[in-house]
Design a protein around this motif. Structure first.
Motif, PDB file in Angstrom:
ATOM      1  N   PHE A   9       0.881  -1.347  -0.057  1.00  0.00           N
ATOM      2  CA  PHE A   9       0.049  -0.101   0.053  1.00  0.00           C
ATOM      3  C   PHE A   9       0.761   1.284  -0.053  1.00  0.00           C
ATOM      4  O   PHE A   9       0.392   2.348   0.017  1.00  0.00           O
ATOM      5  N   TYR A  66       2.334   4.857   3.795  1.00  0.00           N
ATOM      6  CA  TYR A  66       1.413   5.807   4.297  1.00  0.00           C
ATOM      7  C   TYR A  66       1.438   5.596   5.844  1.00  0.00           C
ATOM      8  O   TYR A  66       0.936   6.375   6.404  1.00  0.00           O
ATOM      9  N   LEU A  95       2.719   8.430   9.558  1.00  0.00           N
ATOM     10  CA  LEU A  95       1.593   9.093   9.912  1.00  0.00           C
ATOM     11  C   LEU A  95       1.806  10.621  10.076  1.00  0.00           C
ATOM     12  O   LEU A  95       1.009  11.526  10.130  1.00  0.00           O
ATOM     13  N   MET A 113       3.923   4.365  12.024  1.00  0.00           N
ATOM     14  CA  MET A 113       3.251   3.277  12.856  1.00  0.00           C
ATOM     15  C   MET A 113       2.872   1.988  11.971  1.00  0.00           C
ATOM     16  O   MET A 113       1.649   1.926  11.359  1.00  0.00           O
ATOM     17  N   HIS A 125       1.708  -1.666  10.930  1.00  0.00           N
ATOM     18  CA  HIS A 125       0.694  -2.422  11.762  1.00  0.00           C
ATOM     19  C   HIS A 125       0.245  -3.577  10.799  1.00  0.00           C
ATOM     20  O   HIS A 125       0.485  -3.349   9.679  1.00  0.00           O
ATOM     21  N   LYS A 174      -3.102  -6.726  10.328  1.00  0.00           N
ATOM     22  CA  LYS A 174      -4.069  -7.463  10.986  1.00  0.00           C
ATOM     23  C   LYS A 174      -4.222  -8.139  11.763  1.00  0.00           C
ATOM     24  O   LYS A 174      -3.025  -9.232  11.921  1.00  0.00           O
ATOM     25  N   LEU A 177       2.172  -1.322  15.893  1.00  0.00           N
ATOM     26  CA  LEU A 177       0.832  -1.557  16.645  1.00  0.00           C
ATOM     27  C   LEU A 177       0.313  -2.992  16.023  1.00  0.00           C
ATOM     28  O   LEU A 177       0.225  -3.279  15.102  1.00  0.00           O
ATOM     29  N   HIS A 232     -11.083  -4.514  16.574  1.00  0.00           N
ATOM     30  CA  HIS A 232     -11.166  -3.176  16.227  1.00  0.00           C
ATOM     31  C   HIS A 232     -11.471  -2.190  17.485  1.00  0.00           C
ATOM     32  O   HIS A 232     -11.707  -0.866  17.234  1.00  0.00           O
ATOM     33  N   HIS A 280      -8.724  -1.227  21.561  1.00  0.00           N
ATOM     34  CA  HIS A 280      -7.344  -0.418  21.457  1.00  0.00           C
ATOM     35  C   HIS A 280      -7.721   1.178  21.329  1.00  0.00           C
ATOM     36  O   HIS A 280      -6.696   1.873  21.237  1.00  0.00           O
ATOM     37  N   LEU A 337      -5.328   4.423  21.559  1.00  0.00           N
ATOM     38  CA  LEU A 337      -4.870   5.135  20.545  1.00  0.00           C
ATOM     39  C   LEU A 337      -5.379   6.647  20.662  1.00  0.00           C
ATOM     40  O   LEU A 337      -4.902   7.567  20.206  1.00  0.00           O
ATOM     41  N   CYS A 354      -8.270   3.715   5.648  1.00  0.00           N
ATOM     42  CA  CYS A 354      -7.026   3.276   5.244  1.00  0.00           C
ATOM     43  C   CYS A 354      -6.901   1.944   4.843  1.00  0.00           C
ATOM     44  O   CYS A 354      -8.017   1.141   4.839  1.00  0.00           O
ATOM     45  N   PRO A 355      -5.717   1.270   4.298  1.00  0.00           N
ATOM     46  CA  PRO A 355      -5.984  -0.082   3.690  1.00  0.00           C
ATOM     47  C   PRO A 355      -6.559  -1.154   4.593  1.00  0.00           C
ATOM     48  O   PRO A 355      -7.018  -1.829   4.169  1.00  0.00           O
ATOM     49  N   GLN A 356      -6.159  -1.196   5.776  1.00  0.00           N
ATOM     50  CA  GLN A 356      -6.820  -2.134   6.591  1.00  0.00           C
ATOM     51  C   GLN A 356      -7.806  -1.766   7.780  1.00  0.00           C
ATOM     52  O   GLN A 356      -8.626  -2.476   8.034  1.00  0.00           O
ATOM     53  N   GLY A 357      -7.790  -0.394   7.845  1.00  0.00           N
ATOM     54  CA  GLY A 357      -9.043   0.040   8.736  1.00  0.00           C
ATOM     55  C   GLY A 357      -8.864   0.065  10.274  1.00  0.00           C
ATOM     56  O   GLY A 357      -9.847  -0.218  10.946  1.00  0.00           O
ATOM     57  N   LEU A 358      -7.704  -0.199  10.625  1.00  0.00           N
ATOM     58  CA  LEU A 358      -7.384  -0.328  12.114  1.00  0.00           C
ATOM     59  C   LEU A 358      -6.279   0.371  12.672  1.00  0.00           C
ATOM     60  O   LEU A 358      -6.388   0.386  14.033  1.00  0.00           O
ATOM     61  N   GLY A 359      -5.521   1.178  11.902  1.00  0.00           N
ATOM     62  CA  GLY A 359      -4.423   1.672  12.572  1.00  0.00           C
ATOM     63  C   GLY A 359      -4.547   3.260  12.501  1.00  0.00           C
ATOM     64  O   GLY A 359      -5.116   3.971  13.161  1.00  0.00           O
ATOM     65  N   SER A 360      -4.253   3.481  11.294  1.00  0.00           N
ATOM     66  CA  SER A 360      -4.281   4.875  10.823  1.00  0.00           C
ATOM     67  C   SER A 360      -5.593   5.494  10.659  1.00  0.00           C
ATOM     68  O   SER A 360      -5.868   6.519  11.071  1.00  0.00           O
ATOM     69  N   LEU A 411      -7.907   4.743  12.316  1.00  0.00           N
ATOM     70  CA  LEU A 411      -8.799   4.932  14.077  1.00  0.00           C
ATOM     71  C   LEU A 411      -8.198   6.156  14.523  1.00  0.00           C
ATOM     72  O   LEU A 411      -8.854   6.874  15.147  1.00  0.00           O
ATOM     73  N   ILE A 454      -5.916   9.116   3.120  1.00  0.00           N
ATOM     74  CA  ILE A 454      -4.583   9.470   2.727  1.00  0.00           C
ATOM     75  C   ILE A 454      -4.213   9.583   1.196  1.00  0.00           C
ATOM     76  O   ILE A 454      -5.116   8.555   0.630  1.00  0.00           O
TER      77      ILE A 454
END
Lengths: 149, 95
Positions: free
Chosen positions: A53, A56, A59, A65, A67, A69, A104, A109, A112, A116, B8-14, B16, B54
């Protein structure tokens, strides 16, 4: 769950020497593996995400950061943080070079989000990444977290 | 009431982190809204007014291009608020 529940003292390392971004992600990931927070394959997954990806995950200026899944081998929600002795480029035109990497791992979902949210409060202060980069010990890193929380 | 997804690509880090700061921006601007996170695949079929994401996601989200708002620094609350303010004005949500 508070930020300090995720970012435990054994998950922090300062002044880490790495040659490139992949090594930086691996070092941050290694702390998670040694803690038992993730399986080793989680670290590979974090690198794959960047390859797939793009950078990105950088941040904010100087702050990445990585991370992956939960299904990639996350055991316990955790955040590791390393500061780099020499900054590395991730290929993000806005926010390179990177000198703080926080990896992370989240089991779902929801749990955390509070932690965060606290990290977002801390990093809303422009000088934090710089202060972390200059910290000489784990204790100093945590004191900075505490100060801005 | 406006519905915003942070993607974001995964929907759990950025996404959020973005969600948290978009919520703060809504409060600051006095706009009522609901903010949820999504990954690039889970956004399909959702109903929403805006996506905050992004620049790297612009190709994958091309079909929503009128609804996209981009951020480059997820922690700059003022910048996120300024960008949203501009968009809300375009949309006629605020004066």
């Amino acid at each position: 769950m508070l930020l300090t529940d995720l970012l435990r003292p054994n998950l922090i390392a300062v002044n880490v020497h790495v040659r490139d971004w992949q090594e930086a992600v691996r070092e941050a990931g290694r702390l998670l593996v040694e803690d038992g927070a993730v399986e080793p394959r989680f670290v590979d997954a974090m690198i794959e995400v960047v390859k797939e990806f793009g950078p990105y995950i950088v941040l904010a200026p100087g702050f990445a950061m990585p991370h992956a899944k939960a299904e990639a081998g996350c055991i316990k929600s955790s955040l590791s943080l390393i500061t780099l002795a020499e900054p590395v480029e991730f290929g993000n035109p806005e926010n390179d070079p990177v000198y703080v990497v926080a990896a992370l791992a989240a089991v779902d979902h929801g749990s955390h989000i509070e932690a965060l949210s606290q990290l977002a409060d801390v990093l809303a202060n422009d000088s934090v990444v710089d202060e972390w980069a200059k910290a000489k010990s784990t204790d100093e890193i945590l004191k900075i977290v505490e100060f801005y929380s | 009431m406006i519905k915003i997804f942070t993607v974001c690509p995964q929907g759990l880090g950025s996404s959020l982190i973005a969600k948290i700061n978009v919520q703060k921006a809504l409060e600051k601007l006095g706009v009522e809204g609901e903010v949820e996170t999504a990954g690039v695949t889970s956004i399909t079929g959702q109903v929403f007014d805006l996506i905050v994401t992004i620049p790297e996601m612009s190709d994958s989200l091309e079909r929503y291009k009128d609804k996209l708002v981009f951020v480059t620094n997820f922690f700059k609350r003022d910048e996120i608020a300024d960008t949203l303010e501009k968009k809300f004005r375009e949309m006629g949500l605020i004066e």
